[in-house]
Design a protein around this motif. Structure first.
Motif, PDB file in Angstrom:
ATOM      1  N   ILE A 252       0.851  -1.195   0.000  1.00 33.03           N
ATOM      2  CA  ILE A 252       0.000   0.000   0.000  1.00 33.03           C
ATOM      3  C   ILE A 252       0.882   1.240   0.000  1.00 33.03           C
ATOM      4  CG2 ILE A 252      -1.719   1.316   1.286  1.00 33.03           C
ATOM      5  CD1 ILE A 252      -3.005  -0.978   2.153  1.00 33.03           C
ATOM      6  N   ARG A 253       0.503   2.203  -0.836  1.00 32.06           N
ATOM      7  CA  ARG A 253       1.209   3.476  -0.832  1.00 32.06           C
ATOM      8  C   ARG A 253       0.169   4.583  -0.939  1.00 32.06           C
ATOM      9  NH1 ARG A 253       4.587   3.747  -5.751  1.00 32.06           N
ATOM     10  NH2 ARG A 253       5.799   2.091  -4.772  1.00 32.06           N
ATOM     11  N   ALA A 254       0.224   5.521  -0.016  1.00 30.89           N
ATOM     12  CA  ALA A 254      -0.694   6.674  -0.016  1.00 30.89           C
ATOM     13  C   ALA A 254      -2.156   6.242  -0.225  1.00 30.89           C
ATOM     14  CB  ALA A 254      -0.268   7.682  -1.075  1.00 30.89           C
ATOM     15  N   GLY A 255      -2.551   5.198   0.486  1.00 34.04           N
ATOM     16  CA  GLY A 255      -3.956   4.796   0.463  1.00 34.04           C
ATOM     17  C   GLY A 255      -4.375   3.952  -0.721  1.00 34.04           C
ATOM     18  N   GLU A 256      -3.421   3.582  -1.571  1.00 29.95           N
ATOM     19  CA  GLU A 256      -3.775   2.764  -2.734  1.00 29.95           C
ATOM     20  C   GLU A 256      -2.979   1.465  -2.761  1.00 29.95           C
ATOM     21  OE1 GLU A 256      -4.801   5.149  -6.482  1.00 29.95           O
ATOM     22  OE2 GLU A 256      -3.272   6.366  -5.492  1.00 29.95           O
ATOM     23  N   ILE A 257      -3.606   0.421  -3.288  1.00 28.99           N
ATOM     24  CA  ILE A 257      -2.886  -0.845  -3.439  1.00 28.99           C
ATOM     25  C   ILE A 257      -1.975  -0.737  -4.655  1.00 28.99           C
ATOM     26  CG2 ILE A 257      -3.122  -3.308  -3.937  1.00 28.99           C
ATOM     27  CD1 ILE A 257      -5.692  -3.291  -2.321  1.00 28.99           C
ATOM     28  N   VAL A 258      -0.680  -0.896  -4.413  1.00 26.65           N
ATOM     29  CA  VAL A 258       0.275  -0.775  -5.520  1.00 26.65           C
ATOM     30  C   VAL A 258       0.910  -2.122  -5.866  1.00 26.65           C
ATOM     31  CG1 VAL A 258       0.786   1.657  -5.172  1.00 26.65           C
ATOM     32  CG2 VAL A 258       2.085  -0.068  -3.880  1.00 26.65           C
ATOM     33  N   TYR A 259       0.647  -3.129  -5.022  1.00 25.29           N
ATOM     34  CA  TYR A 259       1.180  -4.462  -5.319  1.00 25.29           C
ATOM     35  C   TYR A 259       0.275  -5.490  -4.671  1.00 25.29           C
ATOM     36  CZ  TYR A 259       4.104  -8.466  -5.922  1.00 25.29           C
ATOM     37  OH  TYR A 259       4.550  -9.698  -6.311  1.00 25.29           O
ATOM     38  N   ASP A 260       0.050  -6.609  -5.336  1.00 24.14           N
ATOM     39  CA  ASP A 260      -0.729  -7.701  -4.736  1.00 24.14           C
ATOM     40  C   ASP A 260      -0.306  -8.991  -5.415  1.00 24.14           C
ATOM     41  OD1 ASP A 260      -2.549  -9.427  -3.629  1.00 24.14           O
ATOM     42  OD2 ASP A 260      -4.336  -8.341  -4.294  1.00 24.14           O
ATOM     43  N   GLY A 261       0.334  -9.884  -4.668  1.00 24.76           N
ATOM     44  CA  GLY A 261       0.762 -11.130  -5.298  1.00 24.76           C
ATOM     45  C   GLY A 261       1.132 -12.200  -4.298  1.00 24.76           C
ATOM     46  N   ARG A 262       1.254 -13.441  -4.796  1.00 23.85           N
ATOM     47  CA  ARG A 262       1.709 -14.538  -3.951  1.00 23.85           C
ATOM     48  C   ARG A 262       3.153 -14.268  -3.548  1.00 23.85           C
ATOM     49  NH1 ARG A 262      -2.441 -16.495  -2.395  1.00 23.85           N
ATOM     50  NH2 ARG A 262      -1.165 -18.122  -1.483  1.00 23.85           N
ATOM     51  N   THR A 263       3.510 -14.686  -2.344  1.00 23.12           N
ATOM     52  CA  THR A 263       4.861 -14.428  -1.862  1.00 23.12           C
ATOM     53  C   THR A 263       5.908 -15.016  -2.800  1.00 23.12           C
ATOM     54  OG1 THR A 263       3.993 -14.526   0.366  1.00 23.12           O
ATOM     55  CG2 THR A 263       6.379 -14.641   0.128  1.00 23.12           C
ATOM     56  N   GLU A 264       5.631 -16.236  -3.313  1.00 20.98           N
ATOM     57  CA  GLU A 264       6.660 -16.876  -4.140  1.00 20.98           C
ATOM     58  C   GLU A 264       6.857 -16.168  -5.490  1.00 20.98           C
ATOM     59  OE1 GLU A 264       3.956 -18.411  -2.942  1.00 20.98           O
ATOM     60  OE2 GLU A 264       2.941 -19.638  -4.450  1.00 20.98           O
ATOM     61  N   ASP A 265       5.907 -15.327  -5.866  1.00 29.03           N
ATOM     62  CA  ASP A 265       6.047 -14.611  -7.135  1.00 29.03           C
ATOM     63  C   ASP A 265       6.683 -13.236  -6.973  1.00 29.03           C
ATOM     64  OD1 ASP A 265       4.720 -16.723  -8.268  1.00 29.03           O
ATOM     65  OD2 ASP A 265       2.747 -15.781  -8.072  1.00 29.03           O
ATOM     66  N   VAL A 266       6.957 -12.863  -5.731  1.00 23.39           N
ATOM     67  CA  VAL A 266       7.483 -11.511  -5.514  1.00 23.39           C
ATOM     68  C   VAL A 266       8.885 -11.399  -6.088  1.00 23.39           C
ATOM     69  CG1 VAL A 266       8.252  -9.866  -3.773  1.00 23.39           C
ATOM     70  CG2 VAL A 266       6.110 -11.103  -3.448  1.00 23.39           C
ATOM     71  N   THR A 267       9.082 -10.360  -6.861  1.00 20.27           N
ATOM     72  CA  THR A 267      10.406 -10.111  -7.421  1.00 20.27           C
ATOM     73  C   THR A 267      10.884  -8.765  -6.906  1.00 20.27           C
ATOM     74  OG1 THR A 267       9.368  -9.100  -9.323  1.00 20.27           O
ATOM     75  CG2 THR A 267       9.957 -11.421  -9.520  1.00 20.27           C
ATOM     76  N   ASP A 268      11.909  -8.227  -7.533  1.00 17.87           N
ATOM     77  CA  ASP A 268      12.487  -6.979  -7.051  1.00 17.87           C
ATOM     78  C   ASP A 268      11.559  -5.781  -7.197  1.00 17.87           C
ATOM     79  OD1 ASP A 268      14.685  -8.275  -6.319  1.00 17.87           O
ATOM     80  OD2 ASP A 268      15.848  -7.809  -8.113  1.00 17.87           O
ATOM     81  N   GLU A 269      10.455  -5.963  -7.921  1.00 16.74           N
ATOM     82  CA  GLU A 269       9.623  -4.790  -8.210  1.00 16.74           C
ATOM     83  C   GLU A 269       8.999  -4.166  -6.955  1.00 16.74           C
ATOM     84  OE1 GLU A 269       5.717  -5.677 -10.158  1.00 16.74           O
ATOM     85  OE2 GLU A 269       6.474  -7.721 -10.202  1.00 16.74           O
ATOM     86  N   ILE A 270       8.961  -4.909  -5.861  1.00 15.92           N
ATOM     87  CA  ILE A 270       8.334  -4.360  -4.642  1.00 15.92           C
ATOM     88  C   ILE A 270       9.010  -3.094  -4.144  1.00 15.92           C
ATOM     89  CG2 ILE A 270       8.443  -4.847  -2.165  1.00 15.92           C
ATOM     90  CD1 ILE A 270       6.597  -6.973  -2.431  1.00 15.92           C
TER      91      ILE A 270
END
Ligand code: ADP
Ligand code: ADP
Length: 237
Positions: A219-237
């Motif tokens: 979440i950033r400034a009240g908006e969802i900016v990322y949503d994914g399974r933990t195993e799919d998380v890459t550097d983009e977070i």
């Protein structure tokens, strides 16, 4: 099981804390909500048990629109949801066991809590909850004699004894040292896996979130900016 549709939350002073939140969380998920301080994590969590009201949109828990619930409906909702805070919220001058017992939901009448009258079944349930988080041996110790990590486990046991479907945890490990924080995160995972309780946790330690949760929501400034399974998380977070 939990469904946000176009949810906005504006505080009375005008601050828009949640913007257009669309989110679905299923039974049994272990969700970590990450984001900087002030991003809206607490606000989001607190809308789910009606500690805060949403300003517009729809928010359903178990197919029930919760934004229109009133007294009895809100009490019923809160019975199915356990809440854990960073600051434990325990009564420190009484025993661990008593802390767990006095919080029993649904409804131990107040007089029984005040007089400390509990049934054998209730005591058993409390002890089972303490055992599950590994502090059975501390049952009759006063809370103020425990470490921070042990106190958070008491809070967790107290919530477990309510047998909630959902546990909302607001920065539960923020005030713990790294080793203890890992243990408590592990407790949450065990509870999630063994009891199939849905866990939704605010946490600013990204590494811990990645290690223990099954889904990451940013979440950033009240908006969802990322949503994914933990195993799919890459550097983009
Ligand atoms: P986080 O949990 O990510 O730190 P919060 O949900 O606590 O974020 O806060 C989101 C925003 O809403 C922040 O700008 C915060 O200052 C503001 N806020 C939180 N609670 C209130 C309140 N009761 N009244 C007004 N603004 C609030
Ligand atoms: P948290 O880590 O729980 O977000 P905060 O220090 O942000 O803690 O907020 C503590 C309390 O103050 C919360 O109940 C929050 O809703 C409230 N709060 C936070 N920011 C504001 C604000 N700008 N105006 C009024 N209340 C606020």
């Amino acid at each position: 099981m939990i469904e946000f549709k176009q949810v906005h939350k504006q505080y009375p002073d005008g601050l828009l804390a949640l913007k257009d939140i669309d989110l679905q969380i299923d039974q049994g998920e272990y969700v970590a909500i990450i984001g900087l301080s002030g991003a809206g994590k607490s606000t989001l969590l607190r809308c789910v048990n009606r500690m805060h009201d949403i300003s517009s949109g729809s928010l359903k828990v178990d197919d029930v629109e919760i934004s229109t619930l009133r007294g009895k409906g809100i009490r019923q909702l809160r019975r199915s949801i356990g809440m854990i805070f960073q600051s434990f919220n325990l009564v420190t001058r009484i025993s661990v066991m008593k802390n767990v017992l006095v919080s029993f939901v649904p409804g131990i009448p107040l007089w029984r809590k005040v007089l400390g009258v509990f049934t054998e079944q209730e005591k058993k349930q409390a002890l089972i909850a303490l055992d599950r988080v590994g502090i059975l041996d501390k049952a009759f110790v006063r809370v103020d004699q425990l470490s921070g990590g042990q106190q958070q486990r008491v809070a967790l046991a107290r919530t477990l004894a309510q047998n909630p479907k959902i546990i909302l945890a607001d920065e539960p490990v923020a005030s713990l040292d790294p080793v203890t924080a890992n243990q408590v995160m592990g407790d949450f995972r065990r509870i999630n896996q063994e009891l199939h309780m849905t866990v939704i946790m605010n946490i600013h330690h990204v590494e811990l979130a990645l290690e223990y949760a099954s889904r990451i929501i940013g979440i950033r400034a009240g908006e969802i900016v990322y949503d994914g399974r933990t195993e799919d998380v890459t550097d983009e977070i």
